[in-house]
Design an enzyme around this catalytic site. Structure first.
Site, short mmCIF file in Angstrom:
data_model
loop_
_atom_site.label_atom_id
_atom_site.label_comp_id
_atom_site.label_asym_id
_atom_site.label_seq_id
_atom_site.Cartn_x
_atom_site.Cartn_y
_atom_site.Cartn_z
N ILE A 1 31.51 4.08 46.89
CA ILE A 1 30.46 2.94 46.19
C ILE A 1 29.91 1.98 47.31
CG2 ILE A 1 29.81 1.32 44.14
CD1 ILE A 1 30.64 4.21 43.36
N CYS B 1 26.96 -8.73 51.72
CA CYS B 1 28.13 -9.42 51.64
C CYS B 1 29.24 -8.81 52.24
CB CYS B 1 28.46 -9.69 49.96
SG CYS B 1 28.95 -8.37 49.19
N ARG C 1 24.20 -5.09 49.63
CA ARG C 1 24.08 -5.30 48.30
C ARG C 1 22.37 -5.32 47.91
NH1 ARG C 1 28.53 -7.52 45.90
NH2 ARG C 1 27.87 -7.00 43.76
N PRO C 2 21.61 -4.08 48.42
CA PRO C 2 20.16 -3.89 48.05
C PRO C 2 19.82 -3.98 46.74
CG PRO C 2 20.74 -1.92 48.73
CD PRO C 2 22.17 -2.71 48.77
N ILE C 3 18.60 -4.39 46.13
CA ILE C 3 18.27 -4.56 44.68
C ILE C 3 16.79 -3.62 44.69
CG2 ILE C 3 19.28 -6.54 44.20
CD1 ILE C 3 16.68 -8.25 44.39
N ASP C 4 16.57 -2.83 45.64
CA ASP C 4 15.33 -2.08 45.59
C ASP C 4 15.07 -1.44 44.25
OD1 ASP C 4 17.63 -0.68 46.94
OD2 ASP C 4 16.38 0.79 46.63
N GLN C 5 16.09 -0.84 43.62
CA GLN C 5 16.07 -0.40 42.43
C GLN C 5 15.63 -1.14 41.21
OE1 GLN C 5 16.18 3.40 42.26
NE2 GLN C 5 16.23 2.74 44.28
N ARG D 1 36.57 -17.11 42.00
CA ARG D 1 35.06 -16.52 41.43
C ARG D 1 35.31 -15.71 40.33
NH1 ARG D 1 32.36 -12.97 44.88
NH2 ARG D 1 31.35 -12.70 42.96
N ARG E 1 26.68 -13.62 43.45
CA ARG E 1 25.65 -12.38 43.70
C ARG E 1 24.81 -11.85 42.58
NH1 ARG E 1 26.36 -11.36 48.30
NH2 ARG E 1 24.71 -10.08 48.32
N ASP F 1 36.14 -1.65 41.98
CA ASP F 1 36.62 -3.10 41.96
C ASP F 1 38.04 -3.14 41.72
OD1 ASP F 1 34.08 -4.10 41.99
OD2 ASP F 1 33.87 -4.62 39.76
N LYS G 1 34.12 -10.93 33.55
CA LYS G 1 33.23 -11.72 34.44
C LYS G 1 32.01 -10.97 34.49
CE LYS G 1 33.31 -10.92 39.14
NZ LYS G 1 32.11 -10.61 39.79
N ASN G 2 32.05 -9.73 34.67
CA ASN G 2 30.65 -8.94 35.12
C ASN G 2 29.90 -8.98 33.91
OD1 ASN G 2 31.43 -8.78 37.70
ND2 ASN G 2 31.95 -6.58 37.65
C1 EPZ Z 1 28.42 -4.60 39.96
O1 EPZ Z 1 27.67 -4.90 41.31
C2 EPZ Z 1 29.45 -5.41 40.00
N1 EPZ Z 1 29.10 -6.96 39.89
C3 EPZ Z 1 30.30 -5.40 41.15
O2 EPZ Z 1 31.61 -6.07 40.90
C4 EPZ Z 1 31.00 -3.74 41.33
O3 EPZ Z 1 31.68 -3.64 42.27
C5 EPZ Z 1 29.69 -2.90 41.20
O4 EPZ Z 1 28.85 -3.28 39.98
C6 EPZ Z 1 29.98 -1.48 41.05
O5 EPZ Z 1 30.74 -1.25 39.97
C7 EPZ Z 1 28.39 -7.15 38.73
O6 EPZ Z 1 28.60 -6.62 37.88
C8 EPZ Z 1 28.03 -8.77 38.65
P1 EPZ Z 1 25.65 -1.52 41.86
P2 EPZ Z 1 26.28 -4.25 41.72
O7 EPZ Z 1 24.14 -1.95 41.66
O8 EPZ Z 1 25.58 -4.30 40.21
C9 EPZ Z 1 23.88 0.63 45.69
C10 EPZ Z 1 33.46 -7.49 41.64
O9 EPZ Z 1 34.36 -7.35 42.22
N2 EPZ Z 1 22.35 -0.07 45.22
O10 EPZ Z 1 26.38 -0.43 40.51
O11 EPZ Z 1 25.61 -5.07 42.64
C11 EPZ Z 1 24.75 -0.51 46.21
O12 EPZ Z 1 24.65 -0.65 47.38
C12 EPZ Z 1 31.89 -7.08 41.74
O13 EPZ Z 1 33.38 -7.79 40.42
C13 EPZ Z 1 21.12 0.21 45.84
O14 EPZ Z 1 21.18 1.07 46.99
O15 EPZ Z 1 26.56 -2.77 42.07
C14 EPZ Z 1 25.88 0.46 45.98
O16 EPZ Z 1 26.29 1.19 46.89
C15 EPZ Z 1 31.77 -6.78 43.35
N3 EPZ Z 1 20.02 -0.29 45.46
C16 EPZ Z 1 25.85 1.10 44.48
O17 EPZ Z 1 24.21 1.13 44.63
C17 EPZ Z 1 20.08 -0.96 44.35
O18 EPZ Z 1 18.83 -1.59 44.03
C18 EPZ Z 1 26.29 0.50 43.49
O19 EPZ Z 1 25.74 -0.91 43.24
C19 EPZ Z 1 21.15 -1.35 43.72
C20 EPZ Z 1 22.41 -0.82 44.06
#
Ligand code: EPZ
Length: 423
Positions: A332, A120, A125-129, A402, A96, A310, A24-25
């Site tokens: 996480i 969520c 789920r911020p995307i600032d990075q 999903r 997402r 996950d 999926k991912n």
């Molecule tokens: C991916 O989400 C996966 N989704 C998630 O799977 C998975 O739980 C997660 O990675 C961690 O492995 C997809 O690949 C589509 P992150 P993602 O950016 O990319 C923080 C599932 O159940 N962060 O690695 O959103 C964030 O809040 C899903 O299949 C920031 O602060 O995760 C978190 O604490 C759910 N700013 C940490 O980093 C940012 O700009 C890791 O998030 C981005 C992230």
């Protein structure tokens, strides 16, 4: 509106062989990456799950021609007809990973307008990075009324991007944006998950030059034109593989999961061995056998190759019947223990302290009506239902749809008593 629920009568030992679906991912990253190809692109081994259906709708909304065969898992994407660069809120709410359309559209068309994913049920789920990365490549990015408006009139220019934390989505999004940027982009503190490597391989198959994916420094040499040359098959789903491994142990079963990549599963395999289960690996298959009662363990979720967040939810469900005390630390996401609160209705004994769950194993869970709060919480409740005495009724099954392809069929094939009812 009719509501579907899953009914599971627990206590059946799972036995036999099951094949894992495509990831999926990976799918939700590679489908938007297809926007970068100047020629039609064929993607294989895609799972027929809700997130992929939403990805198809998103591409069609943008004007791409998409031929999607969910039975065969094959999609053909012709991005040459794309005539808009905005993704509607309704589609972003349903998936997402919609933020990947920022990187892909910006790279190909120099602009993107995509609503923020927001929070969520597993936490913020911020995307600032992601946004910081796009800005480092020269994009102007503003957030207007909750929508990310990104623009790079003269194209993006490669640069250095240092991620403040390891982020899967941020790493993939910056790779997509950098794929057509002028010059070299270096992503420091990059995520190393298998789907990062798969997305990099897909970009490389279209002529991009991505090096270092799978390490914490990724270099992308952008190319002005990417074009698909041959069909690309996505890797098997690491989390589905793990969920099935846990289900095998949870039912004291004997299950062979084929079509998977055992090296992606090392963190889970190590914990199952520590609990007393037997795990045998072959090239592309894993056999999990339960050798009697399981011992409780302690684990912390970490970025890859650590224990994946996950799989924390399905694994902590299994620990509810392991002997002794188990401790689970979720590093996480901040609220990924809701399944355990639901499992208290089934007799689980759990104490929650912010990011830590302390689980006292009980000999037996009993069936109850429970509610899935997100995708992997749903998977955890399925595991709980398989272990419990009596019938468990899970509501909010749309979360499970999903991310798991034909989960009931696969579990039924292994001997589970699981079905769906509509109210
Ligand atoms: C991916 O989400 C996966 N989704 C998630 O799977 C998975 O739980 C997660 O990675 C961690 O492995 C997809 O690949 C589509 P992150 P993602 O950016 O990319 C923080 C599932 O159940 N962060 O690695 O959103 C964030 O809040 C899903 O299949 C920031 O602060 O995760 C978190 O604490 C759910 N700013 C940490 O980093 C940012 O700009 C890791 O998030 C981005 C992230």
């Amino acid at each position: 509106m009719a509501e579907e629920r899953m009914l599971i009568t627990g206590g059946q030992r799972l036995e036999g062989a099951v094949r894992v679906s495509g990831g999926k991912n990976t799918a939700v990253a590679i489908i938007p990456a297809a926007i970068l190809s100047q020629t039609p692109c064929v993607i294989e081994n895609l799972p027929s799950i809700e997130d992929v259906h939403v990805s198809v709708e998103t591409l069609q909304h943008l004007g791409a021609k998409v031929l999607w065969d969910p039975r065969e898992g094959i999609m053909q994407v012709d991005a040459s007809t794309i005539n808009r660069t905005d993704v509607p809120l309704e589609l972003c709410r349903r998936m997402r990973a919609s933020s990947y359309y920022i990187g892909a559209l910006l790279a190909r068309f120099g602009e993107a307008s995509v609503p923020l994913p927001g929070g969520c049920n597993i936490g913020r789920r911020p995307i600032d990075q992601h946004i910081k990365g796009m800005r480092m490549l020269g994009a102007e990015v503003e957030i207007v009324g909750g929508t990310v408006m990104a623009r790079a009139r003269d194209g993006l220019i490669g640069g250095d991007v240092f991620m403040d934390m390891v982020t899967v989505g941020g790493t993939i999004n910056v790779m997509l944006a950098a794929a057509c940027a002028q010059g070299i982009t270096t992503i420091y503190n990059a995520a190393k998950e298998p789907h990062i490597v798969d997305t990099a391989n897909f970009l490389n198959s279209m002529g991009c030059k991505v090096k270092g994916a799978g390490t914490d420094v990724i270099r992308v040499r952008g190319v002005s034109h990417l074009s698909s040359r041959r069909p690309y098959a996505v890797i098997p789903d690491q989390i589905e593989t793990g969920t099935l491994m846990i289900a095998a142990a949870a039912t004291h079963g004997d299950v062979t999961i084929s079509g998977c990549i055992p090296t992606h599963m090392e963190a889970l395999t190590a914990k199952l061995l520590e609990m007393g289960a037997r795990v045998d690996e072959r090239d592309d298959a894993i056999r999990v056998r339960s050798m009697g009662a399981h011992r409780g363990v302690t684990f912390k979720t970490q970025v890859y190759p650590g224990f994946p967040t996950d799989l924390q939810q399905p694994m902590s469900a299994l620990l509810c019947t392991a002997t002794g005390t188990s401790t689970v630390v979720e590093n996480i996401f901040e609220s990924r223990f809701r399944h355990l609160m639901e499992m208290e209705r089934m007799g689980a004994r759990v104490r929650l302290f912010e990011q830590t769950a302390v689980i006292e194993g009980v000999p037996q869970l009993h069936g109850a009506a429970v509610e899935a709060s997100d995708l992997r919480a749903g998977a955890a409740l399925v595991i709980a239902g398989l272990m419990a005495q009596g019938t468990t009724e899970i509501s909010n099954t749309h979360y499970i749809d999903r991310g798991y392809e034909h989960l009931e069929d696969k579990l039924q094939g292994l001997g589970a008593r699981i079905s769906r009812v509509t109210y």
